[in-house]
Enzyme design. Structure first.
Site, PDB file in Angstrom:
ATOM      1  N   ASN A 171      30.830  -7.018   1.294  1.00  0.00           N
ATOM      2  CA  ASN A 171      29.396  -6.313   1.099  1.00  0.00           C
ATOM      3  C   ASN A 171      29.548  -6.752  -0.559  1.00  0.00           C
ATOM      4  O   ASN A 171      29.846  -6.413  -1.052  1.00  0.00           O
ATOM      5  CB  ASN A 171      29.249  -5.422   1.079  1.00  0.00           C
ATOM      6  CG  ASN A 171      27.967  -4.146  -0.194  1.00  0.00           C
ATOM      7  OD1 ASN A 171      26.301  -5.735  -0.012  1.00  0.00           O
ATOM      8  ND2 ASN A 171      27.724  -3.913  -0.450  1.00  0.00           N
ATOM      9  N   GLY A 172      28.433  -8.254  -0.750  1.00  0.00           N
ATOM     10  CA  GLY A 172      27.460  -8.564  -1.556  1.00  0.00           C
ATOM     11  C   GLY A 172      28.126  -9.805  -1.456  1.00  0.00           C
ATOM     12  O   GLY A 172      28.138 -10.576  -0.653  1.00  0.00           O
ATOM     13  N   LYS A 214      -0.390   0.547  -3.839  1.00  0.00           N
ATOM     14  CA  LYS A 214       0.807   1.218  -3.824  1.00  0.00           C
ATOM     15  C   LYS A 214      -0.419   2.662  -3.599  1.00  0.00           C
ATOM     16  O   LYS A 214       0.133   2.909  -2.299  1.00  0.00           O
ATOM     17  CB  LYS A 214       1.171   1.710  -4.825  1.00  0.00           C
ATOM     18  CG  LYS A 214       2.943   0.583  -5.186  1.00  0.00           C
ATOM     19  CD  LYS A 214       3.688   0.183  -4.223  1.00  0.00           C
ATOM     20  CE  LYS A 214       2.765  -0.709  -3.059  1.00  0.00           C
ATOM     21  NZ  LYS A 214       3.696  -2.389  -3.214  1.00  0.00           N
ATOM     22  N   CYS A 268      25.158  -5.029   2.755  1.00  0.00           N
ATOM     23  CA  CYS A 268      25.629  -5.239   3.918  1.00  0.00           C
ATOM     24  C   CYS A 268      26.326  -3.665   3.938  1.00  0.00           C
ATOM     25  O   CYS A 268      26.342  -2.725   2.946  1.00  0.00           O
ATOM     26  CB  CYS A 268      27.074  -6.070   4.299  1.00  0.00           C
ATOM     27  SG  CYS A 268      26.133  -7.355   4.617  1.00  0.00           S
ATOM     28  N   LYS A 297       6.234  -1.677   8.806  1.00  0.00           N
ATOM     29  CA  LYS A 297       6.632  -2.475   7.097  1.00  0.00           C
ATOM     30  C   LYS A 297       5.905  -4.895   7.957  1.00  0.00           C
ATOM     31  O   LYS A 297       6.514  -5.160   6.820  1.00  0.00           O
ATOM     32  CB  LYS A 297       7.965  -2.021   7.559  1.00  0.00           C
ATOM     33  CG  LYS A 297       9.072  -2.304   6.806  1.00  0.00           C
ATOM     34  CD  LYS A 297       8.883  -2.320   5.320  1.00  0.00           C
ATOM     35  CE  LYS A 297       9.242  -2.958   4.447  1.00  0.00           C
ATOM     36  NZ  LYS A 297       8.180  -2.256   2.326  1.00  0.00           N
ATOM     37  N   ARG A 338      19.704   1.359   6.938  1.00  0.00           N
ATOM     38  CA  ARG A 338      20.176  -0.028   6.476  1.00  0.00           C
ATOM     39  C   ARG A 338      19.012  -1.254   6.500  1.00  0.00           C
ATOM     40  O   ARG A 338      18.381  -1.713   5.835  1.00  0.00           O
ATOM     41  CB  ARG A 338      20.700   0.076   5.846  1.00  0.00           C
ATOM     42  CG  ARG A 338      21.995   0.927   4.273  1.00  0.00           C
ATOM     43  CD  ARG A 338      23.545   0.284   3.953  1.00  0.00           C
ATOM     44  NE  ARG A 338      24.175   0.562   3.900  1.00  0.00           N
ATOM     45  CZ  ARG A 338      24.509   0.214   2.096  1.00  0.00           C
ATOM     46  NH1 ARG A 338      23.810  -1.127   2.086  1.00  0.00           N
ATOM     47  NH2 ARG A 338      25.026   0.957   0.898  1.00  0.00           N
ATOM     48  N   HIS A 381     -19.153  -6.736 -15.469  1.00  0.00           N
ATOM     49  CA  HIS A 381     -20.188  -7.751 -13.970  1.00  0.00           C
ATOM     50  C   HIS A 381     -20.257  -6.768 -12.605  1.00  0.00           C
ATOM     51  O   HIS A 381     -20.437  -7.071 -11.927  1.00  0.00           O
ATOM     52  CB  HIS A 381     -19.446  -8.649 -13.594  1.00  0.00           C
ATOM     53  CG  HIS A 381     -19.257  -9.693 -15.171  1.00  0.00           C
ATOM     54  ND1 HIS A 381     -20.161 -10.917 -16.288  1.00  0.00           N
ATOM     55  CD2 HIS A 381     -17.840  -9.451 -16.256  1.00  0.00           C
ATOM     56  CE1 HIS A 381     -19.677 -11.047 -16.677  1.00  0.00           C
ATOM     57  NE2 HIS A 381     -17.993 -10.608 -16.919  1.00  0.00           N
ATOM     58  N   TRP A 425      23.556  -7.949   6.856  1.00  0.00           N
ATOM     59  CA  TRP A 425      22.321  -8.154   6.430  1.00  0.00           C
ATOM     60  C   TRP A 425      22.453  -9.519   6.350  1.00  0.00           C
ATOM     61  O   TRP A 425      22.940  -9.508   5.030  1.00  0.00           O
ATOM     62  CB  TRP A 425      22.540  -7.108   5.225  1.00  0.00           C
ATOM     63  CG  TRP A 425      20.646  -7.833   4.316  1.00  0.00           C
ATOM     64  CD1 TRP A 425      20.092  -8.285   3.544  1.00  0.00           C
ATOM     65  CD2 TRP A 425      18.814  -7.179   5.045  1.00  0.00           C
ATOM     66  NE1 TRP A 425      18.922  -8.122   3.147  1.00  0.00           N
ATOM     67  CE2 TRP A 425      18.676  -7.726   4.263  1.00  0.00           C
ATOM     68  CE3 TRP A 425      19.026  -6.550   6.408  1.00  0.00           C
ATOM     69  CZ2 TRP A 425      16.829  -7.560   4.536  1.00  0.00           C
ATOM     70  CZ3 TRP A 425      17.372  -6.278   6.436  1.00  0.00           C
ATOM     71  CH2 TRP A 425      16.582  -7.105   5.522  1.00  0.00           C
ATOM     72  N   GLU A 448      -1.316  -4.281  -7.598  1.00  0.00           N
ATOM     73  CA  GLU A 448      -0.211  -4.393  -6.805  1.00  0.00           C
ATOM     74  C   GLU A 448      -0.475  -2.360  -6.630  1.00  0.00           C
ATOM     75  O   GLU A 448      -0.224  -1.561  -6.030  1.00  0.00           O
ATOM     76  CB  GLU A 448       0.860  -5.250  -7.466  1.00  0.00           C
ATOM     77  CG  GLU A 448       2.319  -3.624  -6.864  1.00  0.00           C
ATOM     78  CD  GLU A 448       2.322  -4.459  -5.376  1.00  0.00           C
ATOM     79  OE1 GLU A 448       1.737  -5.404  -4.422  1.00  0.00           O
ATOM     80  OE2 GLU A 448       2.959  -3.529  -4.523  1.00  0.00           O
ATOM     81  N   GLU A 500      -2.692   2.275  -0.360  1.00  0.00           N
ATOM     82  CA  GLU A 500      -1.611   2.588   1.224  1.00  0.00           C
ATOM     83  C   GLU A 500      -1.278   4.131   1.428  1.00  0.00           C
ATOM     84  O   GLU A 500      -0.971   4.240   2.533  1.00  0.00           O
ATOM     85  CB  GLU A 500      -0.706   1.857   1.061  1.00  0.00           C
ATOM     86  CG  GLU A 500      -0.062   1.400   0.060  1.00  0.00           C
ATOM     87  CD  GLU A 500       1.171  -0.103   0.361  1.00  0.00           C
ATOM     88  OE1 GLU A 500       1.181  -0.173   1.671  1.00  0.00           O
ATOM     89  OE2 GLU A 500       1.563  -0.065  -0.702  1.00  0.00           O
TER      90      GLU A 500
HETATM   91  C1  F6R Z   1       2.212  -3.609   0.758  1.00  0.00           C
HETATM   92  C2  F6R Z   1       2.873  -4.149   1.482  1.00  0.00           C
HETATM   93  C3  F6R Z   1       1.902  -4.884   2.708  1.00  0.00           C
HETATM   94  C4  F6R Z   1       3.219  -6.825   2.169  1.00  0.00           C
HETATM   95  C5  F6R Z   1       2.558  -7.860   3.556  1.00  0.00           C
HETATM   96  C6  F6R Z   1       3.244  -9.093   3.269  1.00  0.00           C
HETATM   97  O1  F6R Z   1       3.467  -2.270   0.373  1.00  0.00           O
HETATM   98  O2  F6R Z   1       4.273  -3.940   1.735  1.00  0.00           O
HETATM   99  O3  F6R Z   1       1.402  -5.053   1.802  1.00  0.00           O
HETATM  100  O4  F6R Z   1       3.672  -6.723   1.326  1.00  0.00           O
HETATM  101  O5  F6R Z   1       2.553  -7.352   4.909  1.00  0.00           O
HETATM  102  O6  F6R Z   1       4.438  -8.442   4.308  1.00  0.00           O
HETATM  103  P1  F6R Z   1       5.904  -9.485   4.184  1.00  0.00           P
HETATM  104  O7  F6R Z   1       6.088  -9.335   2.732  1.00  0.00           O
HETATM  105  O8  F6R Z   1       6.139  -8.794   5.041  1.00  0.00           O
HETATM  106  O9  F6R Z   1       5.298 -10.753   4.014  1.00  0.00           O
END
Ligand code: F6R
Length: 611
Positions: free
Chosen positions: A100-101, A488, A2, A606, A27, A507, A74, A484, A491
């Site tokens: 916060n914590g 990264k 928070c 996001k 945040r 294959h 949060w 992964e 994207e």
């Molecule tokens: C990649 C990324 C996305 C999320 C996916 C699921 O860096 O952020 O692939 O992992 O959209 O999102 P959440 O975890 O919010 O369900």
């Protein structure tokens, strides 16, 4: 994670506090509140929702008090509601506090305080602090002594600020494991906050509090002491950041800040969950359904994107240590599939945001079928958190960069804990679980060592900035890490990057290898190390550049890779938590070198709340 702020001085406190809260808005948060004190009493307002809701409610209030505290929340314990928002109060209402914590022993403390006659109104862990200090605040006891005595009973983490009508010119601030910084304003006023961003509009002269320290702020000045009443004298530091970079902890992007803070966020995820010496894991969120969890005979993990990659590591972990068959399903596919499932099947939804439409729909399908549903979620009070039968929170604070980094490693850590938790309900030995939990507790430190190489990894990525196609290879626990790493890179750089199980190369994918296609190979010293070395040789024979993530120089010499990034060695099952970090840094450096907006990549959001 928070945001907290306190102000004492000659100006009106309310505008300073509201401005500070606004500076911490980046945040992300779900509720906010303020308490201003004057000789007549307290003016307090708290609201669930965005800061704008609190601002709206404050319209027409021009409180003149010159001392006060504020908070953006949060949620971790208790849903984001007006009542659960901070500040929290003592029974007599003469002590207000923001925090916060996480207070790990809040249940025990609440029971003790209830037995002593205290009444609790919220569902938060924070409220115990207000009552705990009130209990110590007997006639003649100074506020700092009562705070000190109360805090000594607390297990957990805190950064807190409190005000009390008993000593109306004082703010007491204290920290253990959560940041606190004190700003000294040229007019003599003082601001204490969890985040330097909340302060630097007023001053750049600050003192950072250390763990187990307490600051006493009055209009006349401040004093810092330890919780054992030892005086502390520390010179002021000058903050050179501007406001924009202060929000990013002085870094150019949120993504870099979030990558670098992973040793801390990992600690936050682990906090209070490892019962050391006993080889046991405490999962507060699963307590109410412990018996049902004991009977699970099959687990289906549903998730999307990075969360699914974490789930794939979870599959290896839970099968290996808990001996429960696990399947990992793309939520977007699972929701439309016919899946036979018995009554002892559980469905685990993994989601940072807790709002991903496909994961939520998969969850609804599981619920419709009457299956036990579990959640592994970062955002408290989110749809998935609310709709699952039980679950675990990441506690890593808001993740702002679109590309998931700190939530991913936290998901991995929680899956290790879950594997041990489920394993100990079954046949996992004390010795093996102790070994895993000990290894886990070492990871934040080991991760710190990877972070020390951040600049070098970013510089390496810059050298490759013209490469348009990438391959990522890994075996066993490293296979999901390869996926992964490729995700990264693609994207945030918009280059084609593909992750493969290294054993699949022959294959088909090996046809992609050419001089213009670099390959990143995950080659820690695990049970499939020799096989991975053979894969490196196959790629090298076809002329592609190779970057290896390895544990030692010997690997580098043996495999003649072009570049190597060395990460500390840990148990095989824990290694994804360390090997993924260089891939995050590499993707970041690569995208920055290509001049791209890494925090907000094109076409991505996001939180994917539509199908
Ligand atoms: C990649 C990324 C996305 C999320 C996916 C699921 O860096 O952020 O692939 O992992 O959209 O999102 P959440 O975890 O919010 O369900």
């Amino acid at each position: 994670m928070c945001g907290i702020i306190g102000y004492v001085g000659t100006q009106r406190a309310l505008p300073v506090i509201m401005e500070g809260l606004k500076r911490m808005e980046y945040r992300g948060y779900d509720s906010a509140g303020v308490s201003i004190m004057d000789p007549v009493g307290f003016f307090t307002l708290k609201r669930a929702g965005k800061l704008a809701v609190l601002e709206g409610a404050l319209e027409g209030h021009s409180h003149a008090g010159t001392i006060g505290i504020g908070h953006i929340r949060w949620a971790t314990h208790g849903a984001p509601t007006d009542i659960n928002a901070h500040p929290h109060y003592s029974c007599r209402g003469d002590l207000h506090l923001v925090h916060n914590g996480i207070i790990e022993n809040y249940r025990e403390l609440r029971d003790e305080l209830t037995a002593l006659g205290h009444t609790f109104v919220s569902e938060t862990d924070t409220e115990v602090l207000a009552h705990l200090i009130e209990q110590e605040l007997q006639p003649g006891v100074p506020l700092e002594t009562a705070t000190e005595r109360g805090l000594k009973k607390v297990v957990g983490a805190y950064g807190l600020a409190l005000i009390s009508a008993r000593e109306p010119e004082k703010i007491i601030a204290a920290r253990l494991g959560s940041p606190l910084v004190l700003g000294v304003v040229p007019d003599g006023s003082l601001i204490v906050a969890s985040d330097v961003a909340a302060i630097i509009a007023h001053t750049r002269d600050v003192v950072y509090l250390q763990d187990r320290e307490m600051a006493v702020l009055t209009p006349k000045g401040y004093a810092i002491r330890t919780l054992d009443a030892q005086e502390v004298s520390r010179p002021l530091e000058r903050v050179e950041w501007d406001i924009g970079s202060a929000e990013k902890g002085g870094h150019a992007h949120f993504m870099l800040k979030e990558i670098l803070e992973q040793p801390d966020t990992l600690n936050a995820t682990l906090l209070g969950r490892i019962i050391s010496g006993e080889g046991l894991v405490k999962m507060g969120g699963l307590e109410t359904i412990a018996d049902r969890v004991r009977n699970i005979d099959r687990l289906i993990i549903v998730a999307c994107g990075s969360a699914r990659h974490a789930g794939m590591v979870g599959e290896y972990l839970i099968e290996e240590y808990a001996d429960i068959p696990v399947e990992v399903e793309l939520a977007s596919e699972f929701r439309y599939r016919r899946f036979p499932a018995g009554g002892k099947t559980a469905v685990l939804a993994i989601s940072q945001s807790g709002e991903t439409a496909d994961t939520l729909a998969a969850l609804h399908e599981a619920k419709r079928r009457g299956l036990l549903t579990l959640g592994l979620v970062n955002v408290a009070g989110s749809s998935i958190a609310r709709e699952t039968d039980a679950g675990m929170y990441n506690h890593v604070g808001p993740e702002i960069a679109v590309a998931s980094t700190k939530a991913f490693t936290s998901q991995l850590a929680l899956l290790v804990l879950l594997a041990v938790y489920l394993g100990r309900q079954r046949r996992l030995s004390h010795a093996l679980s102790e070994e895993l939990l000990h290894g886990l507790s070492q990871l934040p430190l080991q991760m710190g060592k990877v972070m020390q190489q951040a600049e070098g990894i970013i510089a390496l990525a810059q050298k490759y900035r013209h490469a348009e196609r990438w391959l990522y290879l890994g075996r066993k626990y490293q296979y999901p890490v390869a996926l992964e790493g490729a995700l990264k890179l693609k994207e945030i750089s918009y280059c084609h990057a593909e992750g493969f199980a290294a054993g699949e190369m022959k294959h088909g994918p090996i046809a992609l290898v050419d001089a213009a296609t670099p390959t990143v190979v995950l080659a820690p010293r695990d049970s499939v190390y020799e096989k991975t070395i053979s894969n490196i040789e196959e790629v090298r024979a076809r002329g592609g550049a190779i970057i290896a993530i390895a544990n030692d120089e010997e690997t580098v010499q043996r495999s003649l890779v072009d570049h190597a990034i060395i990460v500390p060695r840990t148990l095989e099952a824990l290694s994804p938590l360390l090997t993924v970090v260089p891939l995050q840094l590499f993707a970041y450096g690569f995208a920055v070198a290509r001049g791209l907006d890494v925090d907000k990549p094109r076409n991505l959001a996001k939180s994917v709340t539509v199908e």
